[in-house]
Design a protein around this motif. Sequence first.
Motif, PDB file in Angstrom:
ATOM      1  N   GLY A 103      60.982  37.527 -73.759  1.00 29.43           N
ATOM      2  CA  GLY A 103      60.038  36.805 -74.521  1.00 29.43           C
ATOM      3  C   GLY A 103      60.774  36.409 -75.727  1.00 29.43           C
ATOM      4  N   ALA A 104      62.086  35.937 -75.672  1.00 29.97           N
ATOM      5  CA  ALA A 104      62.623  35.500 -77.187  1.00 29.97           C
ATOM      6  C   ALA A 104      61.946  34.235 -77.328  1.00 29.97           C
ATOM      7  CB  ALA A 104      64.287  35.335 -76.642  1.00 29.97           C
ATOM      8  N   ASP A 105      62.025  33.933 -78.630  1.00 28.21           N
ATOM      9  CA  ASP A 105      61.287  32.868 -79.027  1.00 28.21           C
ATOM     10  C   ASP A 105      62.184  31.692 -78.949  1.00 28.21           C
ATOM     11  OD1 ASP A 105      58.644  33.572 -80.935  1.00 28.21           O
ATOM     12  OD2 ASP A 105      60.423  35.143 -80.853  1.00 28.21           O
ATOM     13  N   LEU A 106      63.539  31.921 -78.980  1.00 28.25           N
ATOM     14  CA  LEU A 106      64.242  30.864 -78.647  1.00 28.25           C
ATOM     15  C   LEU A 106      65.601  31.322 -77.951  1.00 28.25           C
ATOM     16  CD1 LEU A 106      64.887  27.530 -80.698  1.00 28.25           C
ATOM     17  CD2 LEU A 106      66.918  28.833 -79.788  1.00 28.25           C
ATOM     18  N   VAL A 107      66.052  30.623 -76.994  1.00 25.61           N
ATOM     19  CA  VAL A 107      67.369  30.969 -76.441  1.00 25.61           C
ATOM     20  C   VAL A 107      68.215  29.728 -76.552  1.00 25.61           C
ATOM     21  CG1 VAL A 107      66.666  32.823 -74.998  1.00 25.61           C
ATOM     22  CG2 VAL A 107      66.814  30.329 -73.871  1.00 25.61           C
ATOM     23  N   LYS A 108      69.636  29.864 -76.842  1.00 28.10           N
ATOM     24  CA  LYS A 108      70.443  28.758 -77.189  1.00 28.10           C
ATOM     25  C   LYS A 108      71.711  28.843 -76.425  1.00 28.10           C
ATOM     26  CE  LYS A 108      73.393  26.097 -79.372  1.00 28.10           C
ATOM     27  NZ  LYS A 108      74.718  26.453 -78.445  1.00 28.10           N
ATOM     28  N   PRO A 109      71.825  28.240 -75.009  1.00 28.34           N
ATOM     29  CA  PRO A 109      73.129  28.211 -74.528  1.00 28.34           C
ATOM     30  C   PRO A 109      73.780  26.879 -74.619  1.00 28.34           C
ATOM     31  CG  PRO A 109      71.103  27.681 -72.873  1.00 28.34           C
ATOM     32  CD  PRO A 109      70.645  27.981 -74.099  1.00 28.34           C
ATOM     33  N   ASN A 110      75.059  26.701 -74.370  1.00 27.12           N
ATOM     34  CA  ASN A 110      75.698  25.435 -74.311  1.00 27.12           C
ATOM     35  C   ASN A 110      75.475  24.957 -72.640  1.00 27.12           C
ATOM     36  OD1 ASN A 110      77.819  26.678 -72.982  1.00 27.12           O
ATOM     37  ND2 ASN A 110      78.894  27.069 -74.938  1.00 27.12           N
ATOM     38  N   ALA A 111      76.215  23.831 -72.732  1.00 25.90           N
ATOM     39  CA  ALA A 111      76.239  23.363 -71.232  1.00 25.90           C
ATOM     40  C   ALA A 111      76.676  24.256 -70.191  1.00 25.90           C
ATOM     41  CB  ALA A 111      76.783  21.932 -71.208  1.00 25.90           C
ATOM     42  N   VAL A 112      77.944  24.895 -70.332  1.00 24.23           N
ATOM     43  CA  VAL A 112      78.586  25.908 -69.500  1.00 24.23           C
ATOM     44  C   VAL A 112      77.702  26.982 -69.382  1.00 24.23           C
ATOM     45  CG1 VAL A 112      80.726  27.186 -69.311  1.00 24.23           C
ATOM     46  CG2 VAL A 112      80.813  24.947 -69.927  1.00 24.23           C
ATOM     47  N   GLU A 113      77.270  27.695 -70.457  1.00 19.48           N
ATOM     48  CA  GLU A 113      76.404  28.760 -70.423  1.00 19.48           C
ATOM     49  C   GLU A 113      75.251  28.835 -69.659  1.00 19.48           C
ATOM     50  OE1 GLU A 113      78.210  30.679 -74.811  1.00 19.48           O
ATOM     51  OE2 GLU A 113      76.184  29.582 -74.584  1.00 19.48           O
ATOM     52  N   LEU A 114      74.561  27.503 -69.905  1.00 12.14           N
ATOM     53  CA  LEU A 114      73.310  27.042 -69.100  1.00 12.14           C
ATOM     54  C   LEU A 114      73.509  27.247 -67.522  1.00 12.14           C
ATOM     55  CD1 LEU A 114      70.204  26.193 -69.281  1.00 12.14           C
ATOM     56  CD2 LEU A 114      71.174  23.914 -69.321  1.00 12.14           C
ATOM     57  N   VAL A 115      74.643  26.653 -67.099  1.00 10.82           N
ATOM     58  CA  VAL A 115      75.020  26.652 -65.663  1.00 10.82           C
ATOM     59  C   VAL A 115      75.313  28.025 -65.280  1.00 10.82           C
ATOM     60  CG1 VAL A 115      76.504  25.922 -63.851  1.00 10.82           C
ATOM     61  CG2 VAL A 115      75.863  24.173 -65.525  1.00 10.82           C
ATOM     62  N   GLU A 116      76.152  28.992 -66.069  1.00 12.72           N
ATOM     63  CA  GLU A 116      76.542  30.178 -65.579  1.00 12.72           C
ATOM     64  C   GLU A 116      75.558  31.141 -65.423  1.00 12.72           C
ATOM     65  OE1 GLU A 116      81.141  30.253 -67.458  1.00 12.72           O
ATOM     66  OE2 GLU A 116      79.413  31.326 -68.635  1.00 12.72           O
ATOM     67  N   ALA A 117      74.279  31.126 -66.576  1.00 11.50           N
ATOM     68  CA  ALA A 117      73.459  31.928 -66.636  1.00 11.50           C
ATOM     69  C   ALA A 117      72.246  31.686 -65.343  1.00 11.50           C
ATOM     70  CB  ALA A 117      72.673  31.837 -67.904  1.00 11.50           C
ATOM     71  N   THR A 118      72.118  30.413 -65.262  1.00 12.49           N
ATOM     72  CA  THR A 118      71.003  30.128 -64.419  1.00 12.49           C
ATOM     73  C   THR A 118      71.378  29.664 -62.737  1.00 12.49           C
ATOM     74  OG1 THR A 118      70.894  27.839 -64.890  1.00 12.49           O
ATOM     75  CG2 THR A 118      69.556  29.427 -66.352  1.00 12.49           C
ATOM     76  N   GLY A 119      72.819  29.235 -62.671  1.00 10.03           N
ATOM     77  CA  GLY A 119      73.100  28.811 -61.568  1.00 10.03           C
ATOM     78  C   GLY A 119      72.643  27.422 -60.950  1.00 10.03           C
ATOM     79  N   ALA A 120      72.102  26.725 -62.306  1.00  8.63           N
ATOM     80  CA  ALA A 120      71.343  25.394 -61.876  1.00  8.63           C
ATOM     81  C   ALA A 120      72.552  24.421 -62.343  1.00  8.63           C
ATOM     82  CB  ALA A 120      70.181  25.107 -62.552  1.00  8.63           C
ATOM     83  N   ALA A 121      73.043  23.568 -61.296  1.00  7.12           N
ATOM     84  CA  ALA A 121      74.101  22.334 -61.883  1.00  7.12           C
ATOM     85  C   ALA A 121      73.303  21.456 -62.840  1.00  7.12           C
ATOM     86  CB  ALA A 121      74.578  21.771 -60.663  1.00  7.12           C
TER      87      ALA A 121
END
Length: 319
Positions: free
Chosen positions: A179-197
């Motif tokens: 329940g973090a109020d805000l998470v902050k990935p960069n473009a690479v981290e977003l793909v790595e964490a979620t598996g979504a291209a």
Amino acid sequence: MIVVVTPNPALDLTWSLPALERGESHRVAAGHTRAGGKGINVARVLHALGQPVLAVAPCAVAGDGALFSDDLRTAGIPVELVPVHGALRRSVALVEEATGTATLLNERGSAWSRTEIASLVQATIARLSDARVLVVSGSLPPGTPDGFVGSLVRKARRQGVAVIADVAGPALREAAHAGADLVKPNAVELVEATGAADPADGIRRLLDDGARMVAASFGADGLCIARSEGSGFEAVSARMPQPLRGNATGAGDAAVASLARDLVDGVGDLATLARRAAGLSAAAVLASYAGEVSSTYPALISEAIVAPGIPRSRERTPA
């Protein structure tokens, strides 16, 4: 006050050179050494902006630990340092003067014991009574047990403290689930964490996990702030009119500092959050070292272009 915890700090070493030639010997001027790590950079920016902040970090009792602690105290940044054994990691930045391109060599760091990790958590939680926002930022030491970030998020939120998590990999999803109020990935981290291209799919997954907002950064293409809206999400992006030439190493950390300050002030408008984060991020690109921002940041904030949705890619030719 904002409490910023850096689980895996570093001694940052920066050298500038005209151009980096692979396989060649380079003669350079004396390098620059300072306490670093993403969370430390966030704390430096907040301190420079006059925002009450406390940096919490493990600090090696031997080796470079003394250099690390002395640098923070010389800078006047309030700190809570947790003694640990093992070597402090080093982060090397080679910055090419002509383009501002930075080549980074980041050591993974030492593994802290479970007792040392527990002491870091305890030191952080003990400081939250006076805090409005907790920022958890940067990589995790090797061997950090699963649940470290999620536990911090839940403990802080139980005390009514908002949480920003700028972490990567499974820890990013962990922060969202907590329940973090805000998470902050960069473009690479977003793909790595979620598996979504597709960035939109990645952002949606983090919001579905439980994150209240997602701030995703895309380098010279800018950043966006998103939150759930009905069955989908609302997103606003911001970027500078032209890519900037400079050292972008601490740009994401400056954006996190901006978002943390705005959460303290109760700013909820996505366009305002995005504009200010993009402007301060740009000001970091124009500064010499990570953890600093150019004094021109108010003008950069006003110049930021704000639009609905996720930033579209553009040519990244520095101007």
